[in-house]
Design an enzyme around this catalytic site. Structure first.
Site, PDB file in Angstrom:
ATOM      1  N   THR A  87       0.841  -1.207   0.000  1.00 43.60           N
ATOM      2  CA  THR A  87       0.000   0.000   0.000  1.00 43.60           C
ATOM      3  C   THR A  87       0.869   1.247   0.000  1.00 43.60           C
ATOM      4  O   THR A  87       0.681   2.163  -0.805  1.00 43.60           O
ATOM      5  CB  THR A  87      -0.934   0.001   1.233  1.00 43.60           C
ATOM      6  OG1 THR A  87      -1.797  -1.134   1.155  1.00 43.60           O
ATOM      7  CG2 THR A  87      -1.759   1.269   1.295  1.00 43.60           C
ATOM      8  N   THR A 254      13.302   4.847  10.979  1.00 42.18           N
ATOM      9  CA  THR A 254      14.164   3.720  11.335  1.00 42.18           C
ATOM     10  C   THR A 254      13.649   2.443  10.706  1.00 42.18           C
ATOM     11  O   THR A 254      12.462   2.131  10.825  1.00 42.18           O
ATOM     12  CB  THR A 254      14.195   3.546  12.871  1.00 42.18           C
ATOM     13  OG1 THR A 254      14.630   4.769  13.457  1.00 42.18           O
ATOM     14  CG2 THR A 254      15.120   2.413  13.271  1.00 42.18           C
ATOM     15  N   CYS A 340     -18.722  -5.233   1.648  1.00 39.80           N
ATOM     16  CA  CYS A 340     -19.971  -4.968   2.347  1.00 39.80           C
ATOM     17  C   CYS A 340     -20.028  -3.485   2.679  1.00 39.80           C
ATOM     18  O   CYS A 340     -19.243  -2.979   3.463  1.00 39.80           O
ATOM     19  CB  CYS A 340     -20.043  -5.760   3.635  1.00 39.80           C
ATOM     20  SG  CYS A 340     -20.015  -7.526   3.375  1.00 39.80           S
TER      21      CYS A 340
HETATM   22  C1  LIG Z   1      -2.152  -7.095  -0.740  1.00 43.06           C
HETATM   23  C2  LIG Z   1      -2.035  -6.195  -1.909  1.00 43.06           C
HETATM   24  C3  LIG Z   1      -1.713  -4.838  -1.748  1.00 43.06           C
HETATM   25  C4  LIG Z   1      -1.504  -4.209  -0.388  1.00 43.06           C
HETATM   26  O1  LIG Z   1      -0.362  -4.730   0.229  1.00 43.06           O
HETATM   27  P1  LIG Z   1      -0.062  -4.445   1.782  1.00 43.06           P
HETATM   28  O2  LIG Z   1       1.349  -4.888   1.938  1.00 43.06           O
HETATM   29  O3  LIG Z   1      -1.023  -5.308   2.540  1.00 43.06           O
HETATM   30  O4  LIG Z   1      -0.255  -3.013   2.024  1.00 43.06           O
HETATM   31  C5  LIG Z   1      -1.600  -4.070  -2.878  1.00 43.06           C
HETATM   32  N1  LIG Z   1      -1.790  -4.581  -4.103  1.00 43.06           N
HETATM   33  C6  LIG Z   1      -2.096  -5.878  -4.292  1.00 43.06           C
HETATM   34  C7  LIG Z   1      -2.263  -6.396  -5.682  1.00 43.06           C
HETATM   35  C8  LIG Z   1      -2.235  -6.725  -3.205  1.00 43.06           C
HETATM   36  O5  LIG Z   1      -2.553  -7.990  -3.410  1.00 43.06           O
END
Ligand SMILES: *Cc1c(COP(=O)(O)O)cnc(C)c1O
Length: 398
Positions: A87, A254, A340
């Site tokens: 993310t 960090t 949902c």
């Molecule tokens: C899980 C996922 C994310 C988010 O990853 P996180 O490390 O949980 O923030 C983004 N893009 C795709 C395609 C994912 O499957």
């Protein structure tokens, strides 16, 4: 065969839990946890402390991990920026590139079936005055390459298209996408959270400029990920988090040594065992799919049948609501892929983008087979699903 095992399963009905949601997250590999432990205890140093052995040991561990992650995607260690997950990597790549280049290149392109964190990053840029284009997909979930080529122009700073979709598992044609981007001088950002460690992927062979990875999707710990940022020619980004200037100034703070070490070990294992694991997961997934087709009529596979992650199945069951089906099989950990909202259950935006009718979209289940699933679990899942689907259909009729 199904009949006999069904009786057996009935008699031995024990509260088991079969995890088949490996697109949501993967269990941490015990080898990964093992590698992390010393960095919580005796090797607790701050990897940025340059004045003593605790710091040096932690720094060595972080740099080893960086090299392991780099090797998995064919990058140089210096091109790996550690983040908190995909993310954050997606936010940094898309907003960072778009904001840095806004004056000359105020346009951003993505695809309608991207992960929410990509779509919402692009929507925020739109509110900030960037021009944005959401490229559609075809009925099989693959991006409309002609529409993409039309969308990308000399004003496009970054194009963000994922390697593998988290709901339907389809693999986007990233080589063709990269070529379209580079013809117009745009960066190609690829959200590879689902693809890395599962399929061979090289940022050099595909000419990717920015690539996002998440450790917890490759049997590593939650809370860490990485952004590959190409160095030659240099990809320019505006940082999201300012501070001490760690991670080439792109991501201050960090570094969490234990998480870095776990991510590195997860990357090492994925690299070393990819082919063997891919073959095994494919056999299990194929077994699941063909057994389901043999025992339940009216099943549809959503997304391209061949160009997909080997562990992913996205299935619609005619006349069956996925939420009802999941309640009927509490032993199975699967995902409905629907969001949902306050009052109603909305069909997934990904399935809607494929043009699936709302009933089938509501009847869809995502199955994610992974490293630790067994044949026994797969067979058990088929029995449970077959029984539940026929019961739900009977109840509807009766
Ligand atoms: C899980 C996922 C994310 C988010 O990853 P996180 O490390 O949980 O923030 C983004 N893009 C795709 C395609 C994912 O499957």
């Amino acid at each position: 065969m199904i009949e006999g095992s069904l009786d057996l399963a009935e008699k031995n009905r024990v509260p088991v839990s079969i995890y088949l949601d490996n697109q949501a997250t993967t269990p941490t590999d015990p080898r990964v946890t093992e590698a992390m432990l010393p960095y919580f205890t005796e090797k607790f140093g701050n990897p940025h402390s340059a004045d003593h052995a605790y710091g040096w040991d932690a720094e060595d561990a972080v740099e080893r991990a960086r090299a392991q992650v780099a090797e998995l995607i064919g990058a140089e260690p210096r091109e790996i920026i550690f983040t908190s997950g995909a993310t954050e990597s997606n936010n940094l790549a898309i907003k960072g590139a778009a904001r840095f280049h806004k004056d000359r290149k105020p346009h951003v392109v993505t695809c309608v079936t991207e992960h929410k964190c990509v779509l919402e990053s692009v929507r925020r840029l739109e509110r900030e005055g960037h021009r944005v284009t959401f490229v559609p997909v075809l009925a099989d979930g693959l991006i409309d390459l002609a529409a993409l080529a039309d969308a990308v122009d000399e004003e496009t700073s970054v194009v963000s298209v994922m390697a593998a979709n988290n709901e339907i598992g389809v693999l986007q044609p990233i080589d063709e996408i990269a070529a379209i981007c580079h013809e117009k001088g745009a960066y190609f950002h690829c959200d590879a959270a689902q693809a890395v460690g599962k399929i061979p992927l090289s940022v050099r062979e595909t000419q990717i400029d920015l690539l996002s990875i998440s450790a917890h999707k490759v049997y590593g710990p939650m809370g860490i990920g990485a952004l590959f940022v190409r160095r030659r020619p240099r990809v320019r980004l505006e940082a999201e988090i300012d501070g001490g200037g760690q991670e080439r100034g792109l991501r201050s703070g960090t570094l969490p040594t234990p998480l870095c070490v776990g991510f590195g070990e997860a990357a090492r294992i994925a690299h070393a065992e990819m082919e063997e694991e891919r073959a095994r997961v494919e056999v299990l997934t194929e077994r699941l799919h063909s057994s389901l087709l043999a025992s339940i009529p009216g099943i549809h596979l959503n997304g391209h049948p061949g160009q997909r992650l080997s562990g992913n199945l996205n299935l619609s069951f005619e006349g069956v609501d996925a939420a009802t089906l999941l309640r009927a099989v509490p032993e199975l950990c699967l995902s409905t892929g629907s969001a949902c909202t306050s009052a109603s259950v909305e069909p997934s935006y990904v399935l809607q983008a494929l043009g699936l009718d709302a009933d089938l979209a509501r009847g869809s289940l995502r199955v994610g087979v992974g490293r630790f699933n067994t044949e026994v679990e797969i067979d058990q899942a088929v029995i449970l699903l077959a029984k539940a689907v026929s019961r739900i259909r009977e109840e509807k009729q009766g």
